[in-house]
Design an enzyme around this catalytic site. Structure first.
Site, PDB file in Angstrom:
ATOM      1  N   ARG A  82      50.782  43.226  24.326  1.00 57.19           N
ATOM      2  CA  ARG A  82      50.900  41.767  24.304  1.00 57.19           C
ATOM      3  C   ARG A  82      50.596  41.247  25.709  1.00 57.19           C
ATOM      4  NH1 ARG A  82      55.767  38.116  24.974  1.00 57.19           N
ATOM      5  NH2 ARG A  82      54.685  36.146  24.736  1.00 57.19           N
ATOM      6  N   HIS A 126      51.164  31.241  28.523  1.00 59.08           N
ATOM      7  CA  HIS A 126      52.357  31.827  29.146  1.00 59.08           C
ATOM      8  C   HIS A 126      52.488  31.168  30.524  1.00 59.08           C
ATOM      9  CE1 HIS A 126      55.109  35.587  29.009  1.00 59.08           C
ATOM     10  NE2 HIS A 126      55.519  34.843  30.029  1.00 59.08           N
ATOM     11  N   GLU A 171      57.865  31.139  24.877  1.00 63.41           N
ATOM     12  CA  GLU A 171      59.133  30.541  25.322  1.00 63.41           C
ATOM     13  C   GLU A 171      59.059  29.063  25.674  1.00 63.41           C
ATOM     14  OE1 GLU A 171      61.162  32.717  28.352  1.00 63.41           O
ATOM     15  OE2 GLU A 171      61.315  34.533  27.149  1.00 63.41           O
ATOM     16  N   ASN A 298      62.048  36.906  22.092  1.00 62.80           N
ATOM     17  CA  ASN A 298      62.304  37.501  23.412  1.00 62.80           C
ATOM     18  C   ASN A 298      63.803  37.558  23.602  1.00 62.80           C
ATOM     19  OD1 ASN A 298      59.572  37.419  23.743  1.00 62.80           O
ATOM     20  ND2 ASN A 298      59.563  35.980  25.454  1.00 62.80           N
ATOM     21  N   TYR A 300      66.913  39.155  26.087  1.00 64.21           N
ATOM     22  CA  TYR A 300      67.324  39.855  27.310  1.00 64.21           C
ATOM     23  C   TYR A 300      68.833  40.067  27.399  1.00 64.21           C
ATOM     24  CZ  TYR A 300      62.600  39.496  28.943  1.00 64.21           C
ATOM     25  OH  TYR A 300      61.244  39.656  29.050  1.00 64.21           O
ATOM     26  N   GLU A 357      59.562  40.501  23.625  1.00 63.91           N
ATOM     27  CA  GLU A 357      59.919  40.923  24.984  1.00 63.91           C
ATOM     28  C   GLU A 357      61.366  41.364  24.948  1.00 63.91           C
ATOM     29  OE1 GLU A 357      59.496  37.961  28.090  1.00 63.91           O
ATOM     30  OE2 GLU A 357      57.512  37.387  27.374  1.00 63.91           O
TER      31      GLU A 357
END
Ligand code: FCB
Length: 462
Positions: A82, A126, A171, A298, A300, A357
């Site tokens: 990606r 991005h 995002e 994504n 985290y 991600e």
């Protein structure tokens, strides 16, 4: 739930394993190949904005080393990659004549990936908006929709014969809020919620306008969007903390998921934002919820929220419960990955999901023998892979997992201080060293290869 050490890490044989990167974070060569300046060039060159005054001028020099970087992906047994396309390489001032040299660069990368057996997953945006478009108002100008649509058209006509997986935006919450509310990211504006929400709405409209263009240009396209979704938990059972958690969930999750999948903004958040809510024209939401083929998540960390003064009018305060934290102070919370995937699946039923991600910043360096023992990152990945495996086991349509990130790179406002790579980058020499986490990824992704081989042998035997 099995603990992370003994967890079953065998995945379906068609599971997609990749790493994710973004153009400004790795390419460098900002003044080569006819590329125009982006808002991140401007922002990173503004004193005081980036830790240590770092910029993406050179980054990982991927613009020149892409062949070697593809070889690294092969070494890691990855079958997908990606990456993002830099709008200012394709259209140096945002619109007008396409820059052939910019298209040629991605042409070469895509051919290189395909030759290596790696499926390209392209992200159109991005965060590196051409500066010329920012000078006209950037994401705050509604007509940017036409510019994004035109850019999507040019790129998909040029590359759509080989790229089948297209992500419109990475995002939206992060770059609209951090770029227009807190000012911590480019373009560094502090306009309050009104600015962030106006930018978000124009991003949504740009997404909705691009989807049919991508479908027309790439008949067998798989089209999606990537959101940074948060597993939000209240800091306590107190009513004000429960309400704060619900507001943060509304701000970061539902404000993005509801329009895309249900064609409406959440009523509680519209009431909270009041006059700060965006101006919505008659057909806007119908366009925004144009069907897509996948959602990229994504993930985290989880977010534990108490009532507080941050992000007015959302009024939250992030709480850090005892636990393990990464070098950026982000809590290690693998169960949050499972929780957010099931949250999205239960409420929105996307046709397919990817972990687009997930990864962790930890300090590391090569040992004298050349190895990089990033045990904490390897543990982080192992534990999160186990949660992905659990999600698949429970019927969640998770199709792939992209680790953030291939190699240490320019981590936005943190500059080069935060290392997220499964490959170590020595920024002075551009030497790359596969870390222990990279070896783990290679093992897990390699099992897929073994499974495919076994299936082929079985079929041949029938
Ligand atoms: C995400 C971004 C990505 C990277 C990681 C650490 O929010 O999409 O570019 O910076 O965080």
């Amino acid at each position: 739930m099995p603990n992370s050490e003994s967890a079953d890490l065998s995945f379906p044989s068609d599971f997609v394993w990749g790493t994710a990167t973004a153009a400004y974070q790795i390419e460098g060569a900002v003044a080569e190949g006819g590329r125009g300046p982006s808002i991140w060039d401007t922002f990173s060159h503004t004193p005081g904005k980036i830790r240590n005054g770092d910029t993406g001028d050179v980054a990982c020099d991927h613009y020149h080393s892409w062949r070697d970087d593809i070889a690294l992906m092969r070494q890691l047994n990855l079958n997908a990659y990606r990456f993002s396309i830099a709008w200012p390489r394709i259209l140096p001032t945002g619109r007008g004549q396409a820059n052939r040299q910019g298209l040629d660069f991605y042409d070469r990368v895509v051919d290189g990936l395909l030759a290596a057996g790696i499926t390209p997953y392209a992200t159109l945006y991005h965060w590196d908006l051409p500066q010329a478009l920012q000078d006209e108002g950037g994401w705050l100008r509604r007509d940017i929709v036409l510019d994004f649509q035109n850019y999507a058209d040019i790129v998909s006509r040029a590359l759509g014969d080989r790229i089948k997986f297209w992500t419109t935006f990475n995002e939206p919450w992060t770059f609209t809020w951090w770029g227009h509310v807190t000012g911590e990211d480019a373009p560094g504006l502090q306009l309050g919620a009104r600015g962030g929400l106006a930018a978000t709405h124009n991003v949504f409209l740009s997404h909705g306008a691009a989807v049919p263009v991508l479908r027309a240009n790439v008949p067998d396209a798989q089209i999606g969007i990537v959101l940074d979704l948060n597993c939000v938990e209240p800091a306590s059972d107190k009513p004000e903390d429960l309400a704060a958690a619900s507001r943060f969930d509304g701000c970061q999750n539902r404000w993005y998921l509801d329009p895309l999948f249900k064609g409406s903004y959440p009523a509680d958040m519209l009431a909270l934002y009041g006059a700060d809510a965006p101006d919505i024209a008659a057909d806007d939401l119908a366009s925004i919820c144009t069907p897509i083929d996948y959602l990229g998540v994504n993930f985290y960390r989880r977010s534990v929220m108490a009532h507080g003064a941050d992000l007015p009018p959302v009024n939250i305060s992030r709480v850090s419960p005892p636990g393990r934290y990464t070098a950026l102070g982000w809590e290690v919370s693998p169960h949050g990955l499972y929780d957010i995937l099931s949250y999205v699946n239960d409420r929105y039923r996307p046709p397919a999901l990817y972990v687009s991600e997930s990864g962790a910043a930890f300090e590391d360096r090569p040992e004298p023998d050349g190895a990089v023992h990033d045990t904490e990152r390897a543990d982080y990945l192992r534990a999160h892979f186990a949660q992905a495996r659990r999600a698949i086991h429970d019927g969640i349509p998770l199709r792939g997992y992209f680790v953030w990130t291939l190699m240490d790179n320019f981590e936005w406002a943190e500059g080069y201080s935060a290392r997220f790579g499964v490959v170590h980058t020595d920024f002075a020499s551009q030497r790359r060293t596969v870390k222990d986490s990279g070896r783990l990824l290679a093992d897990v992704a390699g099992q897929r290869r073994a499974l495919v081989a076994a299936a082929l042998i079985n079929n041949a035997g029938r």
